[in-house]
Design a protein around this motif. Structure first.
Motif, PDB file in Angstrom:
ATOM      1  N   HIS A   1       0.870  -1.171   0.000  1.00 36.43           N
ATOM      2  CA  HIS A   1       0.000   0.000   0.000  1.00 36.43           C
ATOM      3  C   HIS A   1       0.906   1.220   0.000  1.00 36.43           C
ATOM      4  N   VAL A   2       0.558   2.205  -0.803  1.00 37.72           N
ATOM      5  CA  VAL A   2       1.387   3.400  -0.914  1.00 37.72           C
ATOM      6  C   VAL A   2       0.511   4.641  -0.803  1.00 37.72           C
ATOM      7  N   LEU A   3       0.937   5.576   0.031  1.00 35.76           N
ATOM      8  CA  LEU A   3       0.319   6.893   0.106  1.00 35.76           C
ATOM      9  C   LEU A   3       1.176   7.829  -0.730  1.00 35.76           C
ATOM     10  N   VAL A   4       0.579   8.482  -1.706  1.00 34.01           N
ATOM     11  CA  VAL A   4       1.320   9.332  -2.641  1.00 34.01           C
ATOM     12  C   VAL A   4       0.800  10.758  -2.566  1.00 34.01           C
ATOM     13  N   SER A   5       1.730  11.698  -2.452  1.00 36.62           N
ATOM     14  CA  SER A   5       1.389  13.117  -2.511  1.00 36.62           C
ATOM     15  C   SER A   5       1.981  13.691  -3.783  1.00 36.62           C
TER      16      SER A   5
ATOM     17  N   ALA B   1      -3.349   9.844 -12.273  1.00 32.08           N
ATOM     18  CA  ALA B   1      -4.337   8.766 -12.298  1.00 32.08           C
ATOM     19  C   ALA B   1      -4.279   8.010 -13.624  1.00 32.08           C
ATOM     20  N   ARG B   2      -4.134   8.719 -14.731  1.00 29.13           N
ATOM     21  CA  ARG B   2      -4.007   8.050 -16.045  1.00 29.13           C
ATOM     22  C   ARG B   2      -2.783   7.152 -16.081  1.00 29.13           C
ATOM     23  N   LYS B   3      -1.679   7.630 -15.501  1.00 32.54           N
ATOM     24  CA  LYS B   3      -0.453   6.825 -15.471  1.00 32.54           C
ATOM     25  C   LYS B   3      -0.665   5.555 -14.637  1.00 32.54           C
ATOM     26  N   LEU B   4      -1.382   5.678 -13.520  1.00 32.46           N
ATOM     27  CA  LEU B   4      -1.635   4.513 -12.671  1.00 32.46           C
ATOM     28  C   LEU B   4      -2.476   3.464 -13.395  1.00 32.46           C
ATOM     29  N   ARG B   5      -3.447   3.916 -14.197  1.00 31.05           N
ATOM     30  CA  ARG B   5      -4.321   2.979 -14.920  1.00 31.05           C
ATOM     31  C   ARG B   5      -3.550   2.110 -15.909  1.00 31.05           C
ATOM     32  N   LEU B   6      -2.385   2.564 -16.318  1.00 28.49           N
ATOM     33  CA  LEU B   6      -1.575   1.814 -17.287  1.00 28.49           C
ATOM     34  C   LEU B   6      -0.650   0.781 -16.637  1.00 28.49           C
ATOM     35  N   ARG B   7      -0.591   0.785 -15.328  1.00 25.12           N
ATOM     36  CA  ARG B   7       0.336  -0.097 -14.615  1.00 25.12           C
ATOM     37  C   ARG B   7      -0.385  -1.328 -14.085  1.00 25.12           C
ATOM     38  N   PRO B   8       0.039  -2.533 -14.508  1.00 22.98           N
ATOM     39  CA  PRO B   8      -0.638  -3.751 -14.042  1.00 22.98           C
ATOM     40  C   PRO B   8      -0.436  -4.021 -12.553  1.00 22.98           C
ATOM     41  N   GLU B   9       0.581  -3.462 -11.948  1.00 25.19           N
ATOM     42  CA  GLU B   9       0.817  -3.665 -10.517  1.00 25.19           C
ATOM     43  C   GLU B   9      -0.260  -3.000  -9.662  1.00 25.19           C
ATOM     44  N   VAL B  10      -0.900  -1.968 -10.195  1.00 23.34           N
ATOM     45  CA  VAL B  10      -1.897  -1.210  -9.440  1.00 23.34           C
ATOM     46  C   VAL B  10      -3.232  -1.947  -9.510  1.00 23.34           C
TER      47      VAL B  10
ATOM     48  N   TYR C   1      -8.231   8.503  -5.207  1.00 26.92           N
ATOM     49  CA  TYR C   1      -7.868   9.899  -4.988  1.00 26.92           C
ATOM     50  C   TYR C   1      -8.532  10.276  -3.676  1.00 26.92           C
ATOM     51  N   VAL C   2      -7.768  10.729  -2.681  1.00 26.60           N
ATOM     52  CA  VAL C   2      -8.281  10.890  -1.326  1.00 26.60           C
ATOM     53  C   VAL C   2      -8.008  12.287  -0.763  1.00 26.60           C
ATOM     54  N   THR C   3      -8.645  12.551   0.360  1.00 26.20           N
ATOM     55  CA  THR C   3      -8.362  13.770   1.114  1.00 26.20           C
ATOM     56  C   THR C   3      -7.434  13.400   2.262  1.00 26.20           C
ATOM     57  N   GLY C   4      -6.888  14.390   2.912  1.00 29.14           N
ATOM     58  CA  GLY C   4      -6.047  14.128   4.080  1.00 29.14           C
ATOM     59  C   GLY C   4      -4.580  14.375   3.774  1.00 29.14           C
ATOM     60  N   GLY C   5      -3.726  13.588   4.400  1.00 25.84           N
ATOM     61  CA  GLY C   5      -2.287  13.788   4.307  1.00 25.84           C
ATOM     62  C   GLY C   5      -1.653  13.351   3.009  1.00 25.84           C
ATOM     63  N   ALA C   6      -2.386  12.662   2.148  1.00 27.48           N
ATOM     64  CA  ALA C   6      -1.872  12.223   0.852  1.00 27.48           C
ATOM     65  C   ALA C   6      -2.936  12.507  -0.198  1.00 27.48           C
ATOM     66  N   ASP C   7      -2.549  12.391  -1.453  1.00 31.39           N
ATOM     67  CA  ASP C   7      -3.494  12.606  -2.549  1.00 31.39           C
ATOM     68  C   ASP C   7      -4.042  11.300  -3.108  1.00 31.39           C
ATOM     69  N   PHE C   8      -3.237  10.249  -3.056  1.00 33.95           N
ATOM     70  CA  PHE C   8      -3.646   8.949  -3.581  1.00 33.95           C
ATOM     71  C   PHE C   8      -3.295   7.851  -2.591  1.00 33.95           C
TER      72      PHE C   8
END
Length: 169
Positions: free
Chosen positions: A72-76, A88-97, A102-109
């Motif tokens: 699990h990774v929190l990404v800002s 988000a588009r880049k993440l959709r292209l990765r089979p590992e994901v 997309y979240v609120t709080g201390g991280a963006d994803f």
């Protein structure tokens, strides 16, 4: 925002059962929720037609596919909705994901990854995080074991949200 569905106790009980195992035969579901088999089938058709049940999927053991490591990774990222959509588009292209939100709080994803090894994750992190100048930080959490989730759904000790309704004729 979608309209909240008008569901009775039988619908809730059926949905609980279907989320546990969507391959359960209608006659078994009927016994568990206290309806006739035809009523169960009619309700399931309606729940699908109304898009309350949106998909019937199989949960596959990632280890047998060669990707046993859950990360699990929190990404800002630097602020900006265009940057967030590009990421988000880049993440959709990765089979590992397997999942990303997309979240609120201390991280963006928040990402849920399945990888074959820490070396594979290091390559992913380099390509997706380090090589992206818009990623300001990321925090990695390696799962040791699943305690609540799809792999646990069929376990008898798993609590259910819907109590079994009274049998209806």
């Amino acid at each position: 925002m979608p309209k909240i569905a008008d569901l009775d106790q039988f619908d809730h009980a059926l949905l609980e059962e279907m989320q546990r195992d969507n391959q359960t035969p209608a006659r078994v579901l009927a016994e568990r929720v206290g309806l006739s088999q035809s009523a169960v089938l009619r309700r399931l058709r309606r729940l699908r037609a109304e898009k309350i049940i949106t998909a019937d999927i199989s949960i596959v053991n990632p280890a047998v596919l060669g990707v046993p490591l859950t990360i699990h990774v929190l990404v800002s990222i630097d602020r900006g909705s265009q940057l967030a959509e590009a990421f988000a588009r880049k993440l959709r292209l990765r089979p590992e994901v397997r999942y990303a939100s997309y979240v609120t709080g201390g991280a963006d994803f928040v990402l849920h990854l399945q990888v074959e090894s820490m070396e594979a994750y290091a390559a992913f992190a380099r390509e997706v995080f380090h090589d992206d100048p818009n990623v300001s930080s990321f925090y990695t959490y390696v799962a040791m074991r699943e305690v609540v989730g799809p792999a646990q759904a069929g376990r008898p000790e798993r609590a259910t949200a819907a109590a079994r309704p009274e049998r209806r004729a």
